[in-house]
Design a protein around this motif. Structure first.
Motif, mmCIF file in Angstrom:
data_model
loop_
_atom_site.group_PDB
_atom_site.id
_atom_site.type_symbol
_atom_site.label_atom_id
_atom_site.label_comp_id
_atom_site.label_asym_id
_atom_site.label_seq_id
_atom_site.Cartn_x
_atom_site.Cartn_y
_atom_site.Cartn_z
ATOM 1 N N ARG A 90 -4.333 24.421 21.796
ATOM 2 C CA ARG A 90 -4.323 24.621 20.349
ATOM 3 C C ARG A 90 -4.655 26.067 20.007
ATOM 4 O O ARG A 90 -4.015 26.681 19.138
ATOM 5 C CB ARG A 90 -5.336 23.670 19.687
ATOM 6 C CG ARG A 90 -5.439 23.846 18.177
ATOM 7 C CD ARG A 90 -6.423 22.863 17.577
ATOM 8 N NE ARG A 90 -7.764 22.989 18.118
ATOM 9 C CZ ARG A 90 -8.611 23.966 17.793
ATOM 10 N NH1 ARG A 90 -8.252 24.911 16.940
ATOM 11 N NH2 ARG A 90 -9.824 23.994 18.318
ATOM 12 N N THR A 100 -5.527 26.002 13.775
ATOM 13 C CA THR A 100 -6.816 25.384 13.491
ATOM 14 C C THR A 100 -6.681 23.886 13.729
ATOM 15 O O THR A 100 -5.560 23.361 13.864
ATOM 16 C CB THR A 100 -7.251 25.630 12.043
ATOM 17 O OG1 THR A 100 -6.319 24.971 11.163
ATOM 18 C CG2 THR A 100 -7.284 27.124 11.731
ATOM 19 N N ARG A 101 -7.792 23.184 13.751
ATOM 20 C CA ARG A 101 -7.717 21.740 13.895
ATOM 21 C C ARG A 101 -6.984 21.113 12.716
ATOM 22 O O ARG A 101 -6.219 20.151 12.893
ATOM 23 C CB ARG A 101 -9.125 21.157 14.008
ATOM 24 C CG ARG A 101 -9.789 21.426 15.353
ATOM 25 C CD ARG A 101 -11.233 20.985 15.362
ATOM 26 N NE ARG A 101 -11.843 21.180 16.676
ATOM 27 C CZ ARG A 101 -13.145 21.125 16.913
ATOM 28 N NH1 ARG A 101 -13.978 20.862 15.903
ATOM 29 N NH2 ARG A 101 -13.625 21.318 18.131
ATOM 30 N N GLU A 102 -7.187 21.668 11.551
ATOM 31 C CA GLU A 102 -6.524 21.130 10.369
ATOM 32 C C GLU A 102 -5.010 21.304 10.473
ATOM 33 O O GLU A 102 -4.236 20.395 10.148
ATOM 34 C CB GLU A 102 -7.040 21.835 9.106
ATOM 35 C CG GLU A 102 -8.479 21.482 8.730
ATOM 36 C CD GLU A 102 -9.527 22.111 9.646
ATOM 37 O OE1 GLU A 102 -9.163 23.045 10.407
ATOM 38 O OE2 GLU A 102 -10.684 21.687 9.608
ATOM 39 N N GLU A 103 -4.576 22.483 10.935
ATOM 40 C CA GLU A 103 -3.141 22.747 11.054
ATOM 41 C C GLU A 103 -2.511 21.866 12.127
ATOM 42 O O GLU A 103 -1.410 21.325 11.948
ATOM 43 C CB GLU A 103 -2.919 24.226 11.370
ATOM 44 C CG GLU A 103 -3.269 25.159 10.209
ATOM 45 C CD GLU A 103 -3.311 26.626 10.624
ATOM 46 O OE1 GLU A 103 -3.164 27.489 9.750
ATOM 47 O OE2 GLU A 103 -3.492 26.900 11.839
ATOM 48 N N ALA A 135 -3.616 18.982 13.164
ATOM 49 C CA ALA A 135 -3.632 17.599 12.692
ATOM 50 C C ALA A 135 -2.485 17.342 11.732
ATOM 51 O O ALA A 135 -1.827 16.291 11.790
ATOM 52 C CB ALA A 135 -4.969 17.297 12.026
ATOM 53 N N ALA A 136 -2.222 18.297 10.842
ATOM 54 C CA ALA A 136 -1.147 18.129 9.860
ATOM 55 C C ALA A 136 0.210 18.018 10.546
ATOM 56 O O ALA A 136 1.090 17.290 10.076
ATOM 57 C CB ALA A 136 -1.148 19.300 8.881
ATOM 58 N N THR A 155 -5.838 13.377 11.974
ATOM 59 C CA THR A 155 -6.910 13.916 11.156
ATOM 60 C C THR A 155 -7.629 15.018 11.922
ATOM 61 O O THR A 155 -7.703 14.972 13.150
ATOM 62 C CB THR A 155 -7.927 12.823 10.788
ATOM 63 O OG1 THR A 155 -8.594 12.378 11.983
ATOM 64 C CG2 THR A 155 -7.239 11.647 10.113
ATOM 65 N N PRO A 156 -8.166 16.010 11.218
ATOM 66 C CA PRO A 156 -8.949 17.048 11.902
ATOM 67 C C PRO A 156 -10.118 16.447 12.674
ATOM 68 O O PRO A 156 -10.492 16.950 13.739
ATOM 69 C CB PRO A 156 -9.438 17.931 10.746
ATOM 70 C CG PRO A 156 -8.422 17.732 9.658
ATOM 71 C CD PRO A 156 -8.011 16.298 9.767
ATOM 72 N N GLY A 157 -10.666 15.369 12.150
ATOM 73 C CA GLY A 157 -11.778 14.716 12.836
ATOM 74 C C GLY A 157 -11.382 14.176 14.197
ATOM 75 O O GLY A 157 -12.195 14.159 15.127
ATOM 76 N N GLU A 192 -11.368 17.051 16.559
ATOM 77 C CA GLU A 192 -12.751 17.417 16.881
ATOM 78 C C GLU A 192 -13.331 16.448 17.906
ATOM 79 O O GLU A 192 -14.015 16.857 18.852
ATOM 80 C CB GLU A 192 -13.598 17.400 15.607
ATOM 81 C CG GLU A 192 -15.054 17.770 15.857
ATOM 82 C CD GLU A 192 -15.892 17.762 14.588
ATOM 83 O OE1 GLU A 192 -17.072 18.127 14.669
ATOM 84 O OE2 GLU A 192 -15.345 17.379 13.525
#
Length: 201
Positions: free
Chosen positions: A27, A33-36, A38-39, A44-46, A49
Motif C-alpha cells: 500500500r 492511505t488506508r482510506e484510499e 479501502a475506497a 473500510t479503513p478499519g 488497520e
C-alpha cells in the motif's frame, strides 16, 4: 516437547503478521492511505488497520480482494512467489537488530503447524531432519516410520526448530524448542489425529 513451563508471560502488544506487513508495504509503495485503498476495494479503513496491525488469519476471498486493490497477487501477499533461495536477496543497508520473541509470539507462529526440523544426535554426528508437524497442547507432534532415525530418539533430548525468511521484507523469525522425545501411544489421541489430517511421515 513443551514450548514453555510455569506461568504464562505477561500480555504483549499485538504485532502484525507476515501478510499484514506485506499489505502495508505494498500500500505504501502505491502511495495510498488506508482510506484510499479501502475506497478502491469497497472495504473500510478499519479493516486495513486490522490486517496491517494484527496477526490476523485472512480468508482467501478477502486476500483476493486485497491483492486486486493493491495491484499484486495473492501469492505475493502470502510470500509464496518464486525467487532466489531464502536469504540470498540483498539485506537492507541498516538491518533491524534481532528481537527476542515472547513465548506468546512463539506459540502463535508454530500453532498453525507445517514443516519444521528435529535436531538430534546420531552416531554419525548432529542431524536436522525435516518433519510435518502439528502443535497441540504445547506439544510438537510429528509422525515417523518405525525403525527410522527419528523413531530411535524416543527418550532422548532433542530440539525442534521452525523458521521463515521473507526476502521481500528483509525479515524473518525462528522458533527453537527443546525437550524429551516421547512416543504417542494413546489410541484415542492417535485416532483423532489421523482423522483430523494429522502429520504424515
Amino acid at each position: 516437547m513443551s514450548a514453555a513451563n510455569g506461568r504464562p508471560p505477561p500480555a504483549q502488544p499485538a504485532r502484525p503478521g507476515d501478510v499484514g506487513r506485506r499489505v502495508a508495504r505494498r500500500r505504501e509503495e502505491l502511495g495510498l492511505t488506508r482510506e484510499e485503498a479501502a475506497a478502491r476495494g469497497g472495504l473500510t479503513p478499519g479493516y486495513f488497520e486490522y490486517v496491517e496491525s494484527q496477526p490476523a488469519v485472512i480468508q482467501v476471498d478477502a486476500l483476493a480482494r486485497l491483492a486486486t486493490v493493491l495491484q499484486t497477487s495473492v501469492a505475493h501477499l502470502l510470500g509464496a512467489e518464486q525467487g532466489p533461495p531464502p536469504g540470498e536477496t540483498p539485506v537492507p543497508v541498516r538491518p533491524s537488530p534481532p528481537e527476542e520473541l515472547s513465548t506468546t509470539e512463539c506459540r502463535s507462529r508454530i500453532t498453525p503447524g507445517g514443516v519444521g526440523r528435529v535436531v538430534l544426535s546420531t552416531p554419525e554426528g548432529p542431524a536436522a531432519l525435516p518433519v510435518s508437524f502439528r502443535f497441540l497442547d504445547d506439544t510438537v507432534v510429528f509422525r515417523t516410520a518405525a525403525g527410522s532415525v527419528l523413531a530411535d530418539v524416543v527418550g532422548a533430548e532433542v530440539a525442534f526448530e521452525v523458521d521463515r525468511i521473507d526476502d521481500a521484507l528483509g525479515e524473518g523469525w525462528s522458533v527453537l524448542l527443546t525437550g524429551t522425545a516421547e512416543e504417542l501411544t494413546h489410541a484415542e489421541t492417535i485416532r483423532s489425529l489421523i482423522e483430523d489430517s494429522g502429520p504424515r511421515p
